[in-house]
Motif scaffolding. Structure first.
Motif, PDB file in Angstrom:
ATOM      1  N   SER A 112       0.636  -1.460  -0.107  1.00  0.00           N
ATOM      2  CA  SER A 112       0.065   0.032  -0.169  1.00  0.00           C
ATOM      3  C   SER A 112       0.686   1.230  -0.440  1.00  0.00           C
ATOM      4  N   GLY A 113      -0.037   2.277  -0.078  1.00  0.00           N
ATOM      5  CA  GLY A 113       0.705   3.546  -0.194  1.00  0.00           C
ATOM      6  C   GLY A 113       1.511   3.679   0.959  1.00  0.00           C
ATOM      7  N   ALA A 114       0.975   3.898   2.437  1.00  0.00           N
ATOM      8  CA  ALA A 114       1.266   3.272   4.113  1.00  0.00           C
ATOM      9  C   ALA A 114       2.228   2.811   3.772  1.00  0.00           C
ATOM     10  N   VAL A 117       5.967   4.897   2.143  1.00  0.00           N
ATOM     11  CA  VAL A 117       5.925   5.437   2.717  1.00  0.00           C
ATOM     12  C   VAL A 117       6.708   4.974   4.337  1.00  0.00           C
ATOM     13  N   PHE A 140      -0.752  14.262   3.403  1.00  0.00           N
ATOM     14  CA  PHE A 140      -1.321  13.444   3.849  1.00  0.00           C
ATOM     15  C   PHE A 140      -0.239  11.801   3.138  1.00  0.00           C
ATOM     16  N   HIS A 141      -0.515  11.041   4.102  1.00  0.00           N
ATOM     17  CA  HIS A 141       0.857  10.206   4.266  1.00  0.00           C
ATOM     18  C   HIS A 141       0.233   8.706   4.106  1.00  0.00           C
ATOM     19  N   GLY A 142      -0.835   8.201   4.677  1.00  0.00           N
ATOM     20  CA  GLY A 142      -1.026   7.499   5.067  1.00  0.00           C
ATOM     21  C   GLY A 142      -2.233   6.451   6.000  1.00  0.00           C
ATOM     22  N   GLU A 215       4.586  15.239  -1.031  1.00  0.00           N
ATOM     23  CA  GLU A 215       4.012  15.004  -1.964  1.00  0.00           C
ATOM     24  C   GLU A 215       4.756  16.248  -2.818  1.00  0.00           C
ATOM     25  N   GLU A 220      -4.258  15.203  -0.634  1.00  0.00           N
ATOM     26  CA  GLU A 220      -5.542  14.711   0.178  1.00  0.00           C
ATOM     27  C   GLU A 220      -5.717  16.317   0.855  1.00  0.00           C
ATOM     28  N   ASP A 248       6.878  11.199  -2.030  1.00  0.00           N
ATOM     29  CA  ASP A 248       5.236  10.735  -2.897  1.00  0.00           C
ATOM     30  C   ASP A 248       4.944  10.910  -2.977  1.00  0.00           C
ATOM     31  N   VAL A 250       2.511   9.000  -3.779  1.00  0.00           N
ATOM     32  CA  VAL A 250       1.389   7.747  -4.110  1.00  0.00           C
ATOM     33  C   VAL A 250       0.328   7.921  -4.894  1.00  0.00           C
ATOM     34  N   GLN A 251      -0.181   9.070  -5.204  1.00  0.00           N
ATOM     35  CA  GLN A 251      -2.017  10.162  -5.400  1.00  0.00           C
ATOM     36  C   GLN A 251      -1.184  10.908  -6.566  1.00  0.00           C
ATOM     37  N   LYS A 277      -1.098   2.897  -5.504  1.00  0.00           N
ATOM     38  CA  LYS A 277      -1.948   3.909  -6.251  1.00  0.00           C
ATOM     39  C   LYS A 277      -2.327   3.283  -7.498  1.00  0.00           C
TER      40      LYS A 277
HETATM   41  N1  PLP Z   1       0.549   9.371   0.563  1.00  0.00           N
HETATM   42  C1  PLP Z   1      -0.250   9.714  -0.218  1.00  0.00           C
HETATM   43  C2  PLP Z   1       0.564  11.498  -0.762  1.00  0.00           C
HETATM   44  C3  PLP Z   1      -1.750   9.595  -0.785  1.00  0.00           C
HETATM   45  O1  PLP Z   1      -1.969  10.380  -1.087  1.00  0.00           O
HETATM   46  C4  PLP Z   1      -1.828   8.139   0.461  1.00  0.00           C
HETATM   47  C5  PLP Z   1      -3.314   7.975   0.452  1.00  0.00           C
HETATM   48  O2  PLP Z   1      -4.335   8.899  -0.754  1.00  0.00           O
HETATM   49  C6  PLP Z   1      -1.381   7.346   0.880  1.00  0.00           C
HETATM   50  C7  PLP Z   1       0.547   8.090   1.360  1.00  0.00           C
HETATM   51  C8  PLP Z   1      -1.774   6.741   1.056  1.00  0.00           C
HETATM   52  O3  PLP Z   1      -1.683   5.137   0.454  1.00  0.00           O
HETATM   53  P1  PLP Z   1      -2.569   3.953   1.023  1.00  0.00           P
HETATM   54  O4  PLP Z   1      -4.193   3.928   1.589  1.00  0.00           O
HETATM   55  O5  PLP Z   1      -2.441   2.982  -0.307  1.00  0.00           O
HETATM   56  O6  PLP Z   1      -2.124   3.523   2.011  1.00  0.00           O
END
Ligand code: PLP
Length: 435
Positions: A112-114, A117, A140-142, A215, A220, A248, A250-251, A277
């Protein structure tokens, strides 16, 4: 709208699932293809949310489905730590090649994204032998303990879930529309890019800091988009003190902004990049790509996990890369971004409520304000807007600290006709809000 079938599932959901995992729409989906989702009542929705930025190449893209089927028929899981497989190493090699920077790189996978990270921070701490991590306001990181600690917004993400992980410090992000330093771009000379030097005096020492995590565009947090000079300045300060700069993605990554990595728009070479993602078109997968000299430091067995880099997910990700490059989906993403920019600018001319339009490529947002002078966030209006859109058949999400930003994360494969219909619903709903 709920009728008998969906009411049945709503009742089941309420009884069996806690309220914590939020539902942003009341829809129960039975199928989805391209940019269209169909619910159990056969109602169709144009999808401007893409499963929160996961479906850049579209729902159930035929190439992704074929890759999943082919791999599942061979084997679904061995655990990379037990029996290695080609898709993991091929994907790692491709991401190493794609990531900016003419230096040796390595990639590890997670789920997962979290988790990506978490791993990036683990690697940075291990390699630098320093404890502190600096993240950003609005970031936002999770939802895991460390990533929740890195995250800024208190409700709903952090409230009641403390105590938080130690050695996390948060500094202001370059949010020009609401500049935390009270300055105006470009007169400010992007001085926020040098602020890290001051931060070391008042918050945490540079020599105690393992990593700065940012990011490239806050997701978020409201699609907050730093000015062109920002990351070069930030990266220079990090380099000066031997601090790993983790971007980061992820998004924002995997083609959302018209480039594979959003940070390419700023022309820097991060020490580590996290992805998740849209990387695997909807299959759970994330990655950390970084400088080999950092990535190779943690000892054997210190990184990984049972499902990390699952073979079906890695095969799906290879199909996504194939679609982005061979099928010219990145180009399509760029074009979609241009159309959206133009159409959002027209909407801004027409609707006073839209205070700012911002973003890169197809990662675009409008911040809604009650008054363009005072910039009071139009939080209630935004809530009403997303639900009016939903009633008319458009799924669109809000974001931002005040919940007053409307964002686009639609599949890039959206047809012109679907895009027009979606934007017409948005326009119509903005008009209705005035009544
Ligand atoms: N990092 C960013 C920039 C995100 O937007 C998100 C989720 O929206 C995450 C980390 C966490 O990802 P996950 O929900 O897959 O754990």
């Amino acid at each position: 709208m709920t009728t008998n079938i969906s009411q049945h599932y709503h009742d089941m959901r309420k009884e069996n699932i806690p309220p914590g995992p939020a539902n942003l729409t009341p829809a129960f989906i039975k199928k989805a293809s391209g940019a269209i989702m169909t619910d159990v009542e056969d109602r169709e929705y144009i999808d401007f949310a893409g499963g929160i930025g996961v479906n850049n190449v579209g729902h159930s893209h035929p190439k992704v489905v074929a890759a999943i089927k082919e791999q599942a028929e061979k084997f679904i899981h061995t655990c990379f730590h037990v029996g290695m497989y080609d898709s993991y190493v091929e994907l790692a090699a491709k991401l190493n090649e794609l990531a900016p920077g003419d230096f040796p790189k390595q990639t590890m996978m997670a789920n997962s994204g979290a988790e990506a990270v978490e791993n990036a921070v683990k690697i940075a701490r291990y390699a630098t032998k320093r404890p502190a991590v600096i993240s950003f306001e609005n970031g936002f990181h999770g939802r895991t303990l460390l990533t929740m600690s890195l995250t800024s917004k208190v409700k709903p993400y952090k409230f009641g879930f403390g105590p938080f992980a130690p050695e996390v410090y948060r500094m202001p992000y370059p949010y020009c529309y609401r500049c935390p330093f009270g300055l105006k771009y470009p007169d400010c000379n992007t001085s926020c890019g040098d602020y890290l030097e001051d931060f070391f005096i008042t918050n945490v020492a540079a020599e105690s800091t393992a990593a700065v995590i940012a990011e490239p565009i806050q997701g978020e947090g409201g699609f907050v988009t730093p000015p062109p000079e920002y990351f070069k300045k930030l990266s220079k300060v990090c380099k000066k003190y031997g601090i790993a700069l983790i971007i980061d993605e992820v998004q924002a990554g995997a083609g959302r902004t018209g480039k594979f990595f959003a940070i390419e728009h700023w022309g820097i070479e991060p020490d580590m990049i996290t992805l998740a993602k849209s990387l695997a078109g909807g299959m759970p997968l994330s990655s950390v790509t970084g400088r080999k000299e950092l990535m190779e430091v943690p000892h054997i067995g210190g990184l990984g996990g049972t499902y990390s880099g699952n073979p079906v997910s890695c095969s799906a990700a290879l199909a996504v890369l194939d679609i982005l490059y061979k099928d010219k989906m990145l180009e399509r993403s760029r074009k979609l971004g241009e159309t959206l920019q133009k159409r959002f600018a027209e909407l801004q001319e027409k609707h006073e409520l839209i205070g700012e339009v911002r973003g890169k490529g197809a990662m675009l947002a409008m911040e809604l304000v009650k008054d363009r002078e005072t910039k009071v966030p139009a939080t209630e209006e935004t809530k009403k807007l997303t639900s009016l859109c939903f009633e008319k058949g458009l799924v669109i999400l809000s974001c931002g600290n005040f919940g007053n930003v409307v964002r686009t994360l639609m599949p890039v494969v959206i047809t012109d006709e679907q895009l027009d219909r979606g934007l017409a619903i948005l326009d119509e709903s903005l008009t209705e809000l005035r009544k």
